[in-house]
Design a protein around this motif. Structure first.
Motif, short mmCIF file in Angstrom:
data_model
loop_
_atom_site.label_atom_id
_atom_site.label_comp_id
_atom_site.label_asym_id
_atom_site.label_seq_id
_atom_site.Cartn_x
_atom_site.Cartn_y
_atom_site.Cartn_z
N CYS A 116 0.84 -1.21 0.00
CA CYS A 116 0.00 0.00 0.00
C CYS A 116 0.87 1.25 0.00
O CYS A 116 0.54 2.25 -0.65
CB CYS A 116 -0.93 -0.01 1.20
N ALA A 117 1.99 1.20 0.73
CA ALA A 117 2.90 2.35 0.73
C ALA A 117 3.52 2.55 -0.65
O ALA A 117 3.67 3.69 -1.12
CB ALA A 117 3.98 2.14 1.79
N GLN A 118 3.87 1.47 -1.33
CA GLN A 118 4.49 1.58 -2.65
C GLN A 118 3.50 2.02 -3.72
O GLN A 118 3.83 2.81 -4.60
CB GLN A 118 5.12 0.24 -3.04
N GLU A 119 2.28 1.48 -3.68
CA GLU A 119 1.32 1.73 -4.75
C GLU A 119 0.50 3.00 -4.54
O GLU A 119 0.19 3.70 -5.51
CB GLU A 119 0.37 0.52 -4.87
N MET A 120 0.12 3.29 -3.28
CA MET A 120 -0.75 4.44 -3.03
C MET A 120 -0.07 5.55 -2.26
O MET A 120 -0.57 6.67 -2.20
CB MET A 120 -2.00 3.97 -2.26
N GLY A 121 1.07 5.26 -1.64
CA GLY A 121 1.79 6.30 -0.92
C GLY A 121 1.30 6.52 0.50
O GLY A 121 1.68 7.52 1.12
N ILE A 122 0.47 5.64 1.04
CA ILE A 122 -0.06 5.83 2.39
C ILE A 122 0.63 4.86 3.35
O ILE A 122 1.03 3.76 2.97
CB ILE A 122 -1.59 5.64 2.44
N LEU A 123 0.75 5.27 4.61
CA LEU A 123 1.30 4.43 5.66
C LEU A 123 0.15 3.96 6.53
O LEU A 123 -0.50 4.76 7.21
CB LEU A 123 2.32 5.20 6.50
N LEU A 124 -0.12 2.67 6.49
CA LEU A 124 -1.24 2.13 7.27
C LEU A 124 -0.82 1.89 8.71
O LEU A 124 0.31 1.48 8.99
CB LEU A 124 -1.70 0.81 6.66
N SER A 125 -1.75 2.14 9.59
CA SER A 125 -1.55 1.76 10.99
C SER A 125 -1.61 0.24 11.08
O SER A 125 -2.14 -0.43 10.18
CB SER A 125 -2.63 2.39 11.87
N PRO A 126 -1.07 -0.34 12.15
CA PRO A 126 -1.16 -1.81 12.29
C PRO A 126 -2.60 -2.30 12.19
O PRO A 126 -3.53 -1.67 12.70
CB PRO A 126 -0.59 -2.05 13.70
N ILE A 127 -2.79 -3.39 11.47
CA ILE A 127 -4.12 -3.95 11.24
C ILE A 127 -4.42 -4.97 12.34
O ILE A 127 -3.70 -5.94 12.52
CB ILE A 127 -4.19 -4.62 9.85
N ARG A 128 -5.49 -4.70 13.08
CA ARG A 128 -5.85 -5.56 14.21
C ARG A 128 -6.65 -6.78 13.71
O ARG A 128 -7.55 -6.63 12.87
CB ARG A 128 -6.69 -4.77 15.22
N ILE A 129 -6.31 -7.96 14.22
CA ILE A 129 -7.04 -9.18 13.91
C ILE A 129 -7.63 -9.72 15.21
O ILE A 129 -6.91 -9.93 16.18
CB ILE A 129 -6.11 -10.24 13.28
N ARG A 130 -8.95 -9.92 15.21
CA ARG A 130 -9.60 -10.45 16.43
C ARG A 130 -10.72 -11.40 16.02
O ARG A 130 -11.27 -11.30 14.91
CB ARG A 130 -10.15 -9.31 17.29
#
Length: 696
Positions: free
Chosen positions: A391-405
């Protein structure tokens, strides 16, 4: 000396287009202009040499894409042979001779009896038409159909590999391009195979004409005896037929080899050696059978004994080599598993922090809990860093950690994707099954669970793992449950990237480039614009699928115009103009042409006069009938171009672009709206239609 010769050869290779054009013109000229016998001999030698080159090339190519010009070469060589046939026929009927090559072929094959040569010629024609050409044509036809039908599924497989981090963005583009070229190749071969069949038929007709015409002319006009004429022209006719049909047979065999390639990444000879002699048990069993034959009275002992010993020795050596390779693979697997566990522990520590409201979260039913098990080699937790990096390479955004529950309120096989606590997507997975995707207009031949592929809505079905091999053979795209979820998650992130870009993420982006570009950041924030205002502009870009990884250009443009206006929509338009090449590139076709839909000047003027500003941006306030007319006109042209596979955008003046995009965004979210200022001057534009409204 050698260097000079190489330079000359490179220079000649650059002029091949001119040489090929002259060759085609020469072929057409040969049909009309008589050729002397020496020149005809020279051309026949060229024809034989060219057919050998083509046959050997098909044996050494690793993929049909390495010889993608073969259909066109097939047409040119066929025309060349027919032109030589016409020239040789002219010489046979006028002079009673056709050069040394044809005469030698006739004497070598037919000897003193032209009937023998005629039988050989007929056998070659039968082999070519009934066996090689017929089979190659059928394979080309089926390959073309299945290649075209399987394209959507193969493109999905490429996206799945990209999402899983198995390939890079550039590799994905290259594989999509190869997929398109492969479909074009088999489509062309489907038609080009008819040339070979027509060439064989024409060869038979020309042979009959040579035989009958030569006998009639020299018996009635030259006073030659009937038997003498039959013997003389029989040999010439058979020689002429063999000279043309032997090269034709070589190229037909090459065509069959090329279209029956099964996709092995190695040359035919290498792959055949590994597959035919790659199993030690088979070689040892063959050795035993051959040795038994050597002991049977009446059979030749030495050949059976020799090949039996050779097969047994080869089987023993392969068996020892296989044991060594298996031991090395086990050791490597142990090392890789240890490294993956270490990496999983690091990822777990990184993603263990909790938030009051998770920006992005995945909730899974209890039946899908094994997906998050870190002890497994492939798990969802291990895929999260790859998704964030892509996502950082393609869209330029830095995602927050993705929570799995886990969520016990969901069905056991369900999962839900939430953004800021709100459910935006839901899907179903079966961990003990595999998803197959329909490659085209076919029905699923399996007893499974019908489904829809969650990312793009394609027809799909969940099947048992035991049916995987059968699904592969039938051309279905087979995807494992983890890849289905990862692909869906990435598509959701792309569609909601603007909502995932908060002030904290913008601050992290700016801090990431501040070491190199501190001047523009210090000038812009906070003197000209606040962080929140920059965030609004970046969100506007992401809403229209424009990547923000060229952050320096965006910030410099905002610094240039931030003192003139604080309106985020106007500033976004200035930034879009600065990113014109980034915006236009995804919508250009293979030739770099931008296909556009324009808006009728009266309709554009009507929209311009009715624009009103709101918190959601510029919106044209039109009557419902007028909006319906615009939507109907746009839908008609859009559907027509989509069915033809032509990428296209809606082109408007800069003044009304935001308003038009806001107007059609709900009904036509996939249609990009560009302004004239966003198209570089060197990009060619082709108008495909005009959108019209009506005044009331």
């Amino acid at each position: 000396m050698l260097a000079a010769v190489n330079d000359k050869l490179k220079g000649l290779s650059k002029q091949m287009d001119i040489a090929i054009a002259l060759l085609v013109v020469m072929i057409l000229g040969m049909i009309i202009v008589p050729l002397p016998s020496p020149l005809l001999d020279f051309m026949l030698v060229i024809n034989i040499s060219l057919s050998l080159i083509i046959l050997l090339l098909t044996l050494f190519t690793k993929s049909v894409l390495e010889f993608s010009t073969f259909p066109t070469v097939l047409l040119i060589t066929t025309m060349f042979r027919l032109a030589l046939n016409i020239s040789s026929t002219r010489l046979i009927l006028t002079q009673g001779a056709a050069g040394q090559v044809i005469d030698t072929f006739a004497n070598f094959v037919a000897g003193s009896n032209f009937v023998v040569g005629l039988v050989v010629f007929i056998i070659i024609i039968i082999v070519q038409m009934v066996v090689v050409t017929s089979g190659s044509g059928r394979v080309s036809e089926v390959s073309a159909r299945f290649t075209l039908d399987a394209m959507p599924g193969k493109q999905m497989a490429i996206d799945a590999d990209l999402n899983a981090g198995l390939i890079t963005q550039e590799e994905a583009k290259h594989r999509r391009k190869d997929l398109e070229r492969e479909a074009q190749f088999f489509g062309a071969m489907d038609g080009a195979s008819k040339f070979v069949k027509g060439d064989a038929i024409a060869g038979i007709i020309i042979t009959i004409i040579n035989l009958i015409g030569g006998i009639l002319i020299y018996v009635t006009q030259q006073g030659m005896g009937m038997m003498e004429a039959m013997n003389h022209f029989g040999k010439l006719t058979i020689g002429d037929g063999l000279v043309s049909q032997v090269p034709s047979l070589l190229i037909s065999v090459g065509s069959g080899i090329l279209v029956t390639r099964s996709g092995s990444p190695k040359a035919f000879g290498t792959a055949l050696g590994e597959e035919l002699f790659g199993i030690p048990k088979v070689l040892m069993m063959v050795a035993g059978v051959l040795l038994v034959f050597a002991l049977i009275p009446g059979f030749p002992v030495i050949p059976f004994l020799l090949f039996g010993v050779l097969a047994g020795t080869a089987g023993y050596l392969l068996n020892e080599n296989e044991k060594t390779q298996v031991a090395a693979e086990k050791e490597q697997a142990i090392k890789e598993k240890a490294a993956q566990r270490t990496q999983s522990e690091k990822v777990q520590e990184e993603s263990a922090s909790a938030f009051q409201v998770d920006p992005l979260a995945i909730e899974i039913g209890y039946g899908l809990i094994p997906l998050a098990d870190d002890s497994q080699d492939l798990n969802l937790t291990g895929q999260i860093p790859t998704i964030r990096r892509q996502c950082a390479q393609e869209m330029g955004i830095l995602l927050s950690p993705i929570r799995i529950r886990d969520n016990l309120q969901l069905d056991p096989h369900e999962y839900a994707i939430k953004i800021k606590g709100n459910e935006v997507a839901i899907g179903v997975l079966y961990l003990d099954k595999l998803m197959i995707i329909d490659p085209g207009e076919t029905q699923f031949d399996f007893d499974g669970i019908p489904a829809k592929e969650p990312s793009f809505g394609l027809d799909a079905m969940w099947i048992d793992e035991n049916d995987r091999e059968a699904a592969d053979l039938k051309g279905y795209t087979v995807v494992d449950p983890l890849t289905v979820l990862v692909t869906h998650l990435k598509e959701v992130i792309r569609q909601n990237s603007a909502d995932l870009l908060g002030r904290q993420e913008v601050k992290l982006l700016l801090e990431g480039i501040k070491d190199k570009y501190s001047v523009v950041i210090d000038e812009l924030i906070p003197d000209i614009m606040r962080l929140g205002e920059v965030q609004k502009v970046l969100q506007n870009l992401l809403k229209e699928n424009i990547p923000i990884n060229d952050l320096v250009t965006i910030l410099e443009t905002l610094a240039d115009y931030g003192n003139l206006t604080k309106d985020s929509e106007t500033l976004t338009e200035y930034v879009r103009q600065a990113l014109k090449r980034t915006i236009v590139n995804p919508y250009q076709d293979q030739n770099g042409t931008l296909h556009v839909l324009t808006i009728h000047p009266d309709t554009e003027e009507l929209i311009s006069q009715s624009i009103q500003k709101s918190s959601a941006g510029s919106i044209p306030v039109l009557q419902s009938a007028e909006i319906t007319k615009i939507f109907d006109s746009l839908a008609q042209v859009h559907q027509q171009l989509d069915s033809m596979g032509i990428p296209h955008v809606l082109l408007s003046s800069p003044k009304v672009r935001p308003a038009i995009k806001n107007l059609i965004s709900f009904n036509f979210p996939d249609i990009a709206v560009l302004s004239l200022n966003e198209v570089p001057n060197d990009v060619s534009i082709e108008t495909e239609g005009m959108i019209e409204g009506s005044r009331n």
